[in-house]
Write a protein that holds these residues in place. Sequence first.
Motif, PDB file in Angstrom:
ATOM      1  N   ILE A 122      33.137  40.819  30.176  1.00  0.00           N
ATOM      2  CA  ILE A 122      32.224  41.589  31.008  1.00  0.00           C
ATOM      3  C   ILE A 122      32.615  43.052  30.836  1.00  0.00           C
ATOM      4  N   MET A 123      31.636  43.909  30.566  1.00  0.00           N
ATOM      5  CA  MET A 123      31.917  45.349  30.527  1.00  0.00           C
ATOM      6  C   MET A 123      30.899  46.061  31.397  1.00  0.00           C
ATOM      7  N   ALA A 171      29.826  39.920  44.150  1.00  0.00           N
ATOM      8  CA  ALA A 171      28.576  39.343  43.649  1.00  0.00           C
ATOM      9  C   ALA A 171      28.692  37.819  43.554  1.00  0.00           C
ATOM     10  N   VAL A 172      29.909  37.328  43.343  1.00  0.00           N
ATOM     11  CA  VAL A 172      30.144  35.885  43.261  1.00  0.00           C
ATOM     12  C   VAL A 172      30.288  35.288  44.659  1.00  0.00           C
ATOM     13  N   ASN A 173      31.084  35.950  45.514  1.00  0.00           N
ATOM     14  CA  ASN A 173      31.335  35.461  46.861  1.00  0.00           C
ATOM     15  C   ASN A 173      31.638  36.670  47.745  1.00  0.00           C
ATOM     16  N   LYS A 174      30.663  37.037  48.576  1.00  0.00           N
ATOM     17  CA  LYS A 174      30.786  38.262  49.368  1.00  0.00           C
ATOM     18  C   LYS A 174      32.039  38.288  50.235  1.00  0.00           C
ATOM     19  N   GLU A 175      32.317  37.208  50.955  1.00  0.00           N
ATOM     20  CA  GLU A 175      33.474  37.186  51.855  1.00  0.00           C
ATOM     21  C   GLU A 175      34.791  37.291  51.090  1.00  0.00           C
ATOM     22  N   GLU A 176      34.938  36.483  50.052  1.00  0.00           N
ATOM     23  CA  GLU A 176      36.179  36.522  49.262  1.00  0.00           C
ATOM     24  C   GLU A 176      36.315  37.865  48.538  1.00  0.00           C
ATOM     25  N   GLY A 177      35.217  38.375  48.020  1.00  0.00           N
ATOM     26  CA  GLY A 177      35.241  39.680  47.356  1.00  0.00           C
ATOM     27  C   GLY A 177      35.621  40.787  48.310  1.00  0.00           C
ATOM     28  N   ASP A 178      35.116  40.708  49.552  1.00  0.00           N
ATOM     29  CA  ASP A 178      35.486  41.680  50.588  1.00  0.00           C
ATOM     30  C   ASP A 178      36.988  41.684  50.819  1.00  0.00           C
ATOM     31  N   ARG A 179      37.612  40.518  50.668  1.00  0.00           N
ATOM     32  CA  ARG A 179      39.063  40.414  50.842  1.00  0.00           C
ATOM     33  C   ARG A 179      39.814  40.754  49.562  1.00  0.00           C
ATOM     34  N   ASN A 180      39.054  41.212  48.583  1.00  0.00           N
ATOM     35  CA  ASN A 180      39.626  41.652  47.303  1.00  0.00           C
ATOM     36  C   ASN A 180      40.198  40.498  46.489  1.00  0.00           C
ATOM     37  N   LYS A 181      39.644  39.304  46.654  1.00  0.00           N
ATOM     38  CA  LYS A 181      40.106  38.156  45.893  1.00  0.00           C
ATOM     39  C   LYS A 181      39.427  38.152  44.524  1.00  0.00           C
ATOM     40  N   ASP A 182      40.230  37.968  43.482  1.00  0.00           N
ATOM     41  CA  ASP A 182      39.696  37.842  42.128  1.00  0.00           C
ATOM     42  C   ASP A 182      39.035  36.478  42.025  1.00  0.00           C
ATOM     43  N   MET A 183      37.779  36.441  41.640  1.00  0.00           N
ATOM     44  CA  MET A 183      37.039  35.194  41.592  1.00  0.00           C
ATOM     45  C   MET A 183      37.326  34.402  40.313  1.00  0.00           C
ATOM     46  N   ARG A 184      38.100  34.992  39.401  1.00  0.00           N
ATOM     47  CA  ARG A 184      38.497  34.268  38.191  1.00  0.00           C
ATOM     48  C   ARG A 184      39.787  33.511  38.471  1.00  0.00           C
ATOM     49  N   LEU A 185      39.882  32.325  37.917  1.00  0.00           N
ATOM     50  CA  LEU A 185      41.126  31.570  38.016  1.00  0.00           C
ATOM     51  C   LEU A 185      42.084  32.070  36.933  1.00  0.00           C
ATOM     52  N   ILE A 227      38.284  34.962  30.880  1.00  0.00           N
ATOM     53  CA  ILE A 227      37.248  35.896  31.302  1.00  0.00           C
ATOM     54  C   ILE A 227      37.918  37.254  31.474  1.00  0.00           C
ATOM     55  N   ALA A 228      37.523  38.205  30.639  1.00  0.00           N
ATOM     56  CA  ALA A 228      38.097  39.552  30.698  1.00  0.00           C
ATOM     57  C   ALA A 228      37.053  40.525  31.234  1.00  0.00           C
ATOM     58  N   ILE A 229      37.489  41.417  32.093  1.00  0.00           N
ATOM     59  CA  ILE A 229      36.597  42.433  32.659  1.00  0.00           C
ATOM     60  C   ILE A 229      37.096  43.806  32.221  1.00  0.00           C
ATOM     61  N   ASN A 231      45.281  45.018  29.082  1.00  0.00           N
ATOM     62  CA  ASN A 231      45.869  43.924  29.864  1.00  0.00           C
ATOM     63  C   ASN A 231      44.880  42.770  30.010  1.00  0.00           C
ATOM     64  N   GLU A 232      43.616  43.090  30.214  1.00  0.00           N
ATOM     65  CA  GLU A 232      42.583  42.060  30.353  1.00  0.00           C
ATOM     66  C   GLU A 232      42.423  41.257  29.068  1.00  0.00           C
ATOM     67  N   LEU A 233      42.615  41.893  27.930  1.00  0.00           N
ATOM     68  CA  LEU A 233      42.506  41.185  26.637  1.00  0.00           C
ATOM     69  C   LEU A 233      43.415  39.964  26.582  1.00  0.00           C
ATOM     70  N   GLN A 234      44.546  40.029  27.262  1.00  0.00           N
ATOM     71  CA  GLN A 234      45.484  38.910  27.256  1.00  0.00           C
ATOM     72  C   GLN A 234      44.839  37.642  27.810  1.00  0.00           C
ATOM     73  N   ARG A 235      43.883  37.801  28.724  1.00  0.00           N
ATOM     74  CA  ARG A 235      43.202  36.645  29.325  1.00  0.00           C
ATOM     75  C   ARG A 235      42.425  35.849  28.287  1.00  0.00           C
ATOM     76  N   LEU A 236      42.010  36.504  27.192  1.00  0.00           N
ATOM     77  CA  LEU A 236      41.192  35.831  26.186  1.00  0.00           C
ATOM     78  C   LEU A 236      42.006  34.930  25.267  1.00  0.00           C
ATOM     79  N   GLN A 237      43.318  35.137  25.233  1.00  0.00           N
ATOM     80  CA  GLN A 237      44.229  34.329  24.407  1.00  0.00           C
ATOM     81  C   GLN A 237      43.794  34.296  22.945  1.00  0.00           C
ATOM     82  N   LEU A 238      43.476  35.458  22.407  1.00  0.00           N
ATOM     83  CA  LEU A 238      43.002  35.541  21.020  1.00  0.00           C
ATOM     84  C   LEU A 238      44.107  35.314  20.002  1.00  0.00           C
TER      85      LEU A 238
END
Length: 191
Positions: A73-74, A92-106, A111-113, A182-189
């Motif tokens: 995602i860019m 955008a994924v979950n308003k309440e969890e996002g409000d609490r600053n929770k990353d919605m990715r496991l 998934i790199a942002i 740092n996000e690139l590491q999530r892709l495990q290329l």
Amino acid sequence: MTKITILCEDIDQERFIRQYLICRGLSSRDITCFPKTPGMKVENNNALILKYYPKILKSYRSRKNSQDIAVIIMIDADDKTVDERIRSLNMAVNKEEGDRNKDMRLPNEKIAIFVPARNIETWFSYINGNQDCNEQDDYKNKTLNTTERITLAEASARKLASDICPQGLDENAPYSLHHACNELQRLQLDK
């Protein structure tokens, strides 16, 4: 080979990501845009990225166990910080969890942002020698036509992949570019 889906704002971002991934050894046919766009058209904006992010996340999760896939995602920071823009994606994924600053990715999700601040042109400016660039000024050159913009994006990606990344980013590189590395590491290329 990992198949990567890109969700980004415009052709500059798409060509930058695509060329960078090709330099990292991926095949162009293993890289697709979401939503699929014909020819050289990628015309999303921040609102569309926020709209599509939950859909692409759901699609990824429904296929990740049966396929080797990843998502990039860019979204430009514009007048926000990197963290604020990521928070808006989470909301955008979950308003309440996002409000609490929770990353919605496991943690194990590929998934790199990437959030260029102020925009992708800041990265182009830095990559092409402007060591004094900052993430508040707009470095967009509005005189470039589409072909020149694509050429700049692809050349910047090649330079980043071949000249800058192998040695590591300088400390003075834009924060958003450090974050993207740092996000690139999530892709495990590299596996």
